[in-house]
Design an enzyme around this catalytic site. Structure first.
Site, PDB file in Angstrom:
ATOM      1  N   TYR A   1       0.863  -1.200   0.000  1.00 56.19           N
ATOM      2  CA  TYR A   1       0.000   0.000   0.000  1.00 56.19           C
ATOM      3  C   TYR A   1       0.889   1.237   0.000  1.00 56.19           C
ATOM      4  O   TYR A   1       1.889   1.283   0.731  1.00 56.19           O
ATOM      5  CB  TYR A   1      -0.891  -0.015   1.240  1.00 56.19           C
ATOM      6  CG  TYR A   1      -1.733   1.229   1.476  1.00 56.19           C
ATOM      7  CD1 TYR A   1      -1.475   2.063   2.563  1.00 56.19           C
ATOM      8  CD2 TYR A   1      -2.783   1.563   0.632  1.00 56.19           C
ATOM      9  CE1 TYR A   1      -2.245   3.199   2.796  1.00 56.19           C
ATOM     10  CE2 TYR A   1      -3.558   2.698   0.856  1.00 56.19           C
ATOM     11  CZ  TYR A   1      -3.288   3.511   1.935  1.00 56.19           C
ATOM     12  OH  TYR A   1      -4.057   4.641   2.161  1.00 56.19           O
TER      13      TYR A   1
ATOM     14  N   ASP B   1       9.198   2.574  -1.168  1.00 58.05           N
ATOM     15  CA  ASP B   1       8.266   3.270  -0.289  1.00 58.05           C
ATOM     16  C   ASP B   1       8.686   2.930   1.147  1.00 58.05           C
ATOM     17  O   ASP B   1       8.366   1.860   1.665  1.00 58.05           O
ATOM     18  CB  ASP B   1       6.827   2.816  -0.568  1.00 58.05           C
ATOM     19  CG  ASP B   1       5.841   3.502   0.359  1.00 58.05           C
ATOM     20  OD1 ASP B   1       4.634   3.469   0.072  1.00 58.05           O
ATOM     21  OD2 ASP B   1       6.274   4.062   1.389  1.00 58.05           O
TER      22      ASP B   1
ATOM     23  N   LYS C   1       5.592   9.268   8.207  1.00 56.89           N
ATOM     24  CA  LYS C   1       5.530   8.797   9.604  1.00 56.89           C
ATOM     25  C   LYS C   1       6.661   9.379  10.466  1.00 56.89           C
ATOM     26  O   LYS C   1       6.637  10.550  10.836  1.00 56.89           O
ATOM     27  CB  LYS C   1       5.454   7.275   9.627  1.00 56.89           C
ATOM     28  CG  LYS C   1       4.171   6.752   8.911  1.00 56.89           C
ATOM     29  CD  LYS C   1       4.014   5.264   9.010  1.00 56.89           C
ATOM     30  CE  LYS C   1       2.946   4.752   8.072  1.00 56.89           C
ATOM     31  NZ  LYS C   1       1.573   4.988   8.519  1.00 56.89           N
TER      32      LYS C   1
HETATM   33  P1  KE4 Z   1      -0.376   8.530   4.548  1.00 55.79           P
HETATM   34  O1  KE4 Z   1      -0.972   9.198   3.309  1.00 55.79           O
HETATM   35  O2  KE4 Z   1      -1.419   7.754   5.318  1.00 55.79           O
HETATM   36  O3  KE4 Z   1       0.432   9.463   5.411  1.00 55.79           O
HETATM   37  O4  KE4 Z   1       0.719   7.453   4.033  1.00 55.79           O
HETATM   38  C1  KE4 Z   1       0.302   6.472   3.120  1.00 55.79           C
HETATM   39  C2  KE4 Z   1       1.244   5.294   3.200  1.00 55.79           C
HETATM   40  C3  KE4 Z   1       2.208   5.162   2.210  1.00 55.79           C
HETATM   41  N1  KE4 Z   1       3.083   4.130   2.224  1.00 55.79           N
HETATM   42  C4  KE4 Z   1       3.030   3.186   3.198  1.00 55.79           C
HETATM   43  C5  KE4 Z   1       4.005   2.058   3.158  1.00 55.79           C
HETATM   44  C6  KE4 Z   1       2.063   3.280   4.233  1.00 55.79           C
HETATM   45  O5  KE4 Z   1       2.016   2.317   5.185  1.00 55.79           O
HETATM   46  C7  KE4 Z   1       1.156   4.350   4.243  1.00 55.79           C
HETATM   47  C8  KE4 Z   1       0.086   4.506   5.307  1.00 55.79           C
HETATM   48  N2  KE4 Z   1       0.026   3.459   6.272  1.00 55.79           N
HETATM   49  C9  KE4 Z   1      -1.270   3.213   6.873  1.00 55.79           C
HETATM   50  C10 KE4 Z   1      -1.211   2.024   7.819  1.00 55.79           C
HETATM   51  N3  KE4 Z   1      -0.446   0.940   7.358  1.00 55.79           N
HETATM   52  C11 KE4 Z   1      -1.782   4.427   7.575  1.00 55.79           C
HETATM   53  C12 KE4 Z   1      -2.981   4.203   8.468  1.00 55.79           C
HETATM   54  C13 KE4 Z   1      -4.225   4.752   7.857  1.00 55.79           C
HETATM   55  O6  KE4 Z   1      -4.434   4.573   6.633  1.00 55.79           O
HETATM   56  O7  KE4 Z   1      -5.012   5.330   8.631  1.00 55.79           O
END
Ligand code: KE4
Length: 420
Positions: free
Chosen positions: A145, A240, A268
């Site tokens: 993701y 990523d 993060k």
């Molecule tokens: P954000 O747009 O949520 O800041 O980041 C997206 C993203 C991109 N790449 C990776 C590997 C990620 O894990 C994420 C976001 N992670 C999720 C949980 N695994 C965020 C939690 C959520 O969606 O509320």
């Protein structure tokens, strides 16, 4: 907050916000809760719900809080910055300082652009890769993701390496027609995909340690094979590292596994718990970004003073090597303690307890997990003051605030579940 008040809050939330939450996983539906737990405070390894109950927190806001909740030094840095104003929309010294920390830490990054979320970083990285290569196709992996970027909200078709089909309504088929989805840890599948689609391939995008199907480490040689396939086809390799960055090593997975991508997505931890993310890489690629180059990308709050203050406070402390030794010790203690209850997969300070037989090498493997039982485990632990990720396909995020007592209490509560 009494039970009735909590239900009233939930009822109000669902009347004002779609699904009552601002990000789907927070609804906790995947673990069988009709009403999610509302949180109101955190301190170190603990998080407190609106009823005042405290839990050992393994979600840690999905990864940013490597020093735990309400880390005093981070709060001090944010407060000092806020007293000078919260945003200027003009260059600031703190953005240069945070960029310097990223460039110093992440081996392949020569130039970096700050943005406000991982999704934004991923979206911008794809646009840049397409512009730099004059190609359109992107290859991604089932189970990985990268935020809710249209081009990456694509599911695999029936075959091994297929043109993506939209995984969400609202994503035009034309957008995912250039997205190829294949299997993580399957070199033959990737090679076949590159063989078939390599001509127009702009980039291979991968979580170098998958975190969004639960923790699935790269098999030996997998990342090296992606590097070689990109070199052979002229595509860019994009890591990523939104989860792995500053978590599995100070320089992320690219430092830990010794494979350098062309572009890196960060999030993060880089924002220290505030909205900040970044993408960076080789100067000749990054210099295509406006205003140095012609690839447009922008953001009102990019590199804002509060997030850069928090990010600098955290990243500067991560220069201390002992930090990663302590994270490794804590992760190993958790892994050892949980290992007899399921398949634990861990890389550094990110781990998953799969309720399945191992090894879990692909998303197909991960989906063998007993998600019903995981939901029961989640609810059991919640009753015992342990807050696990509300989905089998997420990580447990180890922080420096997790002490032995927190780890041992978690192991005891898991043991109690399996004993009952
Ligand atoms: P954000 O747009 O949520 O800041 O980041 C997206 C993203 C991109 N790449 C990776 C590997 C990620 O894990 C994420 C976001 N992670 C999720 C949980 N695994 C965020 C939690 C959520 O969606 O509320």
């Amino acid at each position: 907050m009494a039970l009735a008040a909590r239900s009233a809050l939930w009822s109000r939330a669902t009347k004002l916000i779609p699904g009552g939450v601002n990000s789907p996983v927070r609804a906790m539906r995947a673990v069988g809760l009709d009403e999610p737990v509302f949180m109101r405070a955190g301190e170190g390894a603990l998080i407190e719900d609106v009823a005042g109950r405290r839990y050992v927190d393994w979600v840690m806001s999905w990864g940013p809080l490597v020093f735990g909740h309400a880390d005093p030094e981070t709060l001090e840095a944010i407060g000092a910055a806020a007293r000078r104003g919260t945003t200027f929309g003009a260059p600031t010294e703190a953005e240069v300082e945070l960029a310097a920390e990223v460039v110093d830490a992440v081996p392949s990054v020569e130039l970096v652009r700050l943005v406000s979320s991982g999704t934004e970083a991923a979206m911008s990285t794809i646009r840049l890769a397409r512009a730099f290569t004059h190609r359109d196709r992107i290859l991604k992996f089932a189970g990985c993701y990268h935020g809710h970027v249209d081009a990456l909200l694509a599911d695999a078709g029936s075959g091994l390496a297929t043109l993506g089909i939209p995984s969400s309504p609202g994503v035009p088929t034309g957008v995912t027609a250039d997205t190829i989805v294949t299997r993580f840890n399957d070199v033959d599948a990737v090679a076949a995909a590159v063989e078939r689609f390599g001509e127009g391939l702009a980039a291979i995008v991968v979580e170098p340690v998958a975190g969004n199907m639960g923790v699935v480490p790269p098999e030996p040689g997998f990342l090296e094979a992606l590097r070689a396939l990109c070199d052979a086809s002229g595509a860019l390799l994009v890591f990523d590292e939104v989860i792995t960055g500053f978590r599995v090593a100070r320089g992320g997975a690219q430092e830990r596994f010794g494979v350098l991508p062309d572009l890196t997505i960060l999030g993060k931890i880089v924002g220290g718990g505030l909205p900040a993310a970044a993408f960076g890489g080789r100067a000749e690629i990054m210099e295509r970004l406006a205003p140095a180059g012609d690839v447009y990308q922008a953001g009102t709050l990019s590199g804002n003073p509060l997030a850069t203050a928090a990010g600098i406070s955290v990243l500067r402390r991560l220069r201390e090597p002992a930090v990663y030794e302590r994270l490794e010790e804590k992760g190993a203690r958790l892994e050892t303690g949980l290992g007899s209850f399921g398949r634990v997969q861990r890389v550094g300070a990110m781990a998953t307890l799969f309720l399945a037989d191992g090894p879990i090498r692909t998303f197909t493997d991960a989906k063998r997990s007993d998600t019903e039982r995981y939901g029961a485990l989640f609810r059991h632990l919640l009753e015992r003051g342990i807050y696990l990720a509300p989905s089998q396909f997420e990580c447990l995020f180890v922080s420096l605030a997790h002490e032995d007592e927190h780890i041992d209490a978690t192991i005891d509560a898991v043991a109690d579940f399996f004993a009952s």
